[in-house]
Design a protein around this motif. Sequence first.
Motif, PDB file in Angstrom:
ATOM      1  N   ASP A   1     -13.108  42.544  43.456  1.00 18.54           N
ATOM      2  CA  ASP A   1     -12.805  41.578  40.411  1.00 18.54           C
ATOM      3  C   ASP A   1     -11.285  42.399  40.502  1.00 18.54           C
ATOM      4  OD1 ASP A   1     -13.295  40.820  38.041  1.00 18.54           O
ATOM      5  OD2 ASP A   1     -15.095  42.335  37.990  1.00 18.54           O
ATOM      6  N   THR A   2     -10.908  41.396  40.251  1.00 21.56           N
ATOM      7  CA  THR A   2      -9.364  41.679  39.423  1.00 21.56           C
ATOM      8  C   THR A   2      -9.243  42.027  38.637  1.00 21.56           C
ATOM      9  OG1 THR A   2      -8.703  39.636  39.347  1.00 21.56           O
ATOM     10  CG2 THR A   2      -7.913  39.441  41.600  1.00 21.56           C
ATOM     11  N   ASN A   3     -10.494  41.902  37.653  1.00 20.53           N
ATOM     12  CA  ASN A   3     -10.885  42.166  36.169  1.00 20.53           C
ATOM     13  C   ASN A   3     -11.068  43.766  36.198  1.00 20.53           C
ATOM     14  OD1 ASN A   3      -9.775  39.869  34.962  1.00 20.53           O
ATOM     15  ND2 ASN A   3     -11.534  39.098  35.311  1.00 20.53           N
ATOM     16  N   GLU A   4     -11.490  44.141  37.098  1.00 20.98           N
ATOM     17  CA  GLU A   4     -11.905  45.787  37.174  1.00 20.98           C
ATOM     18  C   GLU A   4     -10.761  46.738  36.976  1.00 20.98           C
ATOM     19  OE1 GLU A   4     -15.080  48.515  39.047  1.00 20.98           O
ATOM     20  OE2 GLU A   4     -14.530  46.634  40.048  1.00 20.98           O
ATOM     21  N   LEU A   5     -11.173  47.804  36.006  1.00 21.73           N
ATOM     22  CA  LEU A   5      -9.788  48.433  35.849  1.00 21.73           C
ATOM     23  C   LEU A   5     -10.296  49.714  37.119  1.00 21.73           C
ATOM     24  CD1 LEU A   5      -9.156  48.078  32.164  1.00 21.73           C
ATOM     25  CD2 LEU A   5      -7.955  47.205  33.960  1.00 21.73           C
ATOM     26  N   TRP A   6      -9.746  50.501  37.484  1.00 22.54           N
ATOM     27  CA  TRP A   6      -9.302  51.931  37.856  1.00 22.54           C
ATOM     28  C   TRP A   6     -10.192  52.754  36.607  1.00 22.54           C
ATOM     29  CZ3 TRP A   6     -10.164  52.540  42.903  1.00 22.54           C
ATOM     30  CH2 TRP A   6      -8.889  51.859  44.091  1.00 22.54           C
ATOM     31  N   GLN A   7     -11.302  53.540  37.286  1.00 23.01           N
ATOM     32  CA  GLN A   7     -11.639  54.470  36.087  1.00 23.01           C
ATOM     33  C   GLN A   7     -11.604  55.796  36.829  1.00 23.01           C
ATOM     34  OE1 GLN A   7     -13.740  53.366  33.608  1.00 23.01           O
ATOM     35  NE2 GLN A   7     -12.745  51.445  34.127  1.00 23.01           N
TER      36      GLN A   7
END
Length: 95
Positions: free
Chosen positions: A56-62
């Motif tokens: 998923d390219t919309n998920e950001l690193w947390q």
Amino acid sequence: LDSDDFTNYEEWLADTDPNNSTSFLRITDYSSATNLVFSSSTNREYQIRYRTDLVDTNELWQTEVDWFTGSSSQTVQAVSNATSNRFFEVRAKLY
């Protein structure tokens, strides 16, 4: 120069040896699912981040663990196992 696919600049940032192909910033163990083990230096600070999906390219690193000083040759850092799918990355910076 040592053919480990990291530039000398990246090796300098991570405080690893650019003349040793086995010396580079990497996660070396995550077998217990609660501790992340990675190569480190006392001259750098580290941040651990995670994602639950690499497609998923919309998920950001947390941020899992914010900036902290590493140990001499390797660091063992407790991490959460709140979800079954966690992909970790370790970032290094000068302090």
